[in-house]
Design a protein around this motif. Structure first.
Motif, PDB file in Angstrom:
ATOM      1  N   LEU A   1       1.055  -0.977   0.512  1.00 19.23           N
ATOM      2  CA  LEU A   1       0.106   0.073   0.460  1.00 19.23           C
ATOM      3  C   LEU A   1       0.730   1.404  -0.197  1.00 19.23           C
ATOM      4  O   LEU A   1       1.764   1.518   1.098  1.00 19.23           O
ATOM      5  N   GLN A   2       0.993   1.878  -0.789  1.00 19.75           N
ATOM      6  CA  GLN A   2       2.024   3.278  -1.015  1.00 19.75           C
ATOM      7  C   GLN A   2       1.495   4.139   0.070  1.00 19.75           C
ATOM      8  O   GLN A   2       2.117   4.451   0.715  1.00 19.75           O
ATOM      9  N   GLU A   3       0.226   4.359   0.038  1.00 19.72           N
ATOM     10  CA  GLU A   3      -0.115   5.993   1.248  1.00 19.72           C
ATOM     11  C   GLU A   3      -0.889   5.018   2.267  1.00 19.72           C
ATOM     12  O   GLU A   3      -2.533   5.508   1.669  1.00 19.72           O
ATOM     13  N   PRO A   4      -0.618   4.363   3.277  1.00 21.81           N
ATOM     14  CA  PRO A   4      -1.400   3.855   4.242  1.00 21.81           C
ATOM     15  C   PRO A   4      -2.280   4.807   4.760  1.00 21.81           C
ATOM     16  O   PRO A   4      -3.638   4.561   4.788  1.00 21.81           O
ATOM     17  N   GLN A   5      -1.957   5.861   4.929  1.00 21.64           N
ATOM     18  CA  GLN A   5      -2.487   6.928   5.559  1.00 21.64           C
ATOM     19  C   GLN A   5      -4.077   6.978   5.090  1.00 21.64           C
ATOM     20  O   GLN A   5      -5.238   7.318   5.680  1.00 21.64           O
ATOM     21  N   MET A   6      -3.725   7.498   3.771  1.00 19.81           N
ATOM     22  CA  MET A   6      -4.733   8.555   2.753  1.00 19.81           C
ATOM     23  C   MET A   6      -5.389   7.442   2.651  1.00 19.81           C
ATOM     24  O   MET A   6      -6.890   7.367   2.541  1.00 19.81           O
ATOM     25  N   PHE A   7      -5.273   5.812   3.021  1.00 23.76           N
ATOM     26  CA  PHE A   7      -6.393   4.847   2.089  1.00 23.76           C
ATOM     27  C   PHE A   7      -6.957   4.995   3.685  1.00 23.76           C
ATOM     28  O   PHE A   7      -8.539   4.718   3.614  1.00 23.76           O
ATOM     29  N   ALA A   8      -6.492   4.819   4.698  1.00 23.56           N
ATOM     30  CA  ALA A   8      -7.053   4.680   5.569  1.00 23.56           C
ATOM     31  C   ALA A   8      -8.225   5.566   6.445  1.00 23.56           C
ATOM     32  O   ALA A   8      -9.459   5.418   6.472  1.00 23.56           O
ATOM     33  N   SER A   9      -7.546   6.559   5.980  1.00 21.95           N
ATOM     34  CA  SER A   9      -8.684   8.069   5.893  1.00 21.95           C
ATOM     35  C   SER A   9      -9.866   7.145   5.313  1.00 21.95           C
ATOM     36  O   SER A   9     -11.111   7.721   5.419  1.00 21.95           O
ATOM     37  N   ALA A  10      -9.607   7.800   3.996  1.00 24.07           N
ATOM     38  CA  ALA A  10     -10.864   6.926   2.792  1.00 24.07           C
ATOM     39  C   ALA A  10     -11.785   5.879   3.341  1.00 24.07           C
ATOM     40  O   ALA A  10     -12.476   5.899   2.940  1.00 24.07           O
TER      41      ALA A  10
END
Length: 150
Positions: free
Chosen positions: A125-134
């Motif tokens: 996962l390239q941007e885990p924080q953005m993924f989790a936020s989404a």
């Protein structure tokens, strides 16, 4: 991917991210148009896909946790001794009943756990924080549907 039809938007986002970040991963989910063609015997298609699956991703939400199909599909994975990977969104791990609770469950709302899921799938996962936020944003919709009894 086992999920509730009420969670189609969340499942679609998850599938999109898996296809983006996990090379050579084929995802089957019944809520994607074209997975089961008009006139096909849907139960036969689903059972064939269950037999072919190398891993069973189970999306556990307030909408899916009591659905017989989610349990049927998770059980199919367990009975084949292939990996069953339950992930939760908008539901506490403690609220997931046995026997699924016996598996290690990963929260897609947690960036570290989401990264672990993608690693287990063979990707990163390239941007885990953005993924989790989404996922947390989509999880709010999941909770609303569950509260309305969708």
């Amino acid at each position: 991917m086992s999920h509730s039809a009420a969670d189609g938007e969340l499942a679609g986002f998850l599938e999109e991210q898996i296809r983006r970040f996990v090379p050579n991963c084929d995802v089957f989910r019944t809520t994607r148009t074209g997975q089961i063609m008009p006139g096909e015997e849907w139960f036969r298609v689903i059972t064939e896909k269950l037999r072919e699956a190398s891993l069973f991703l189970v999306l556990v939400t307030p909408n899916s946790v009591n659905r017989p199909w989610m349990w049927f599909e998770a059980g199919a994975g367990w009975m084949t001794s292939r990996p069953v990977l339950p992930v939760n969104v908008a539901i506490a791990k403690a609220d997931i009943p046995e026997p699924l609770r016996f598996f290690q469950i990963y929260s897609l709302e947690n960036s570290e756990e989401a990264s672990t899921v993608f690693a287990k799938l063979g990707g990163a996962l390239q941007e885990p924080q953005m993924f989790a936020s989404a996922v947390r944003r989509l999880g709010a919709t999941v909770r609303e549907k569950a509260d309305l009894g969708a």
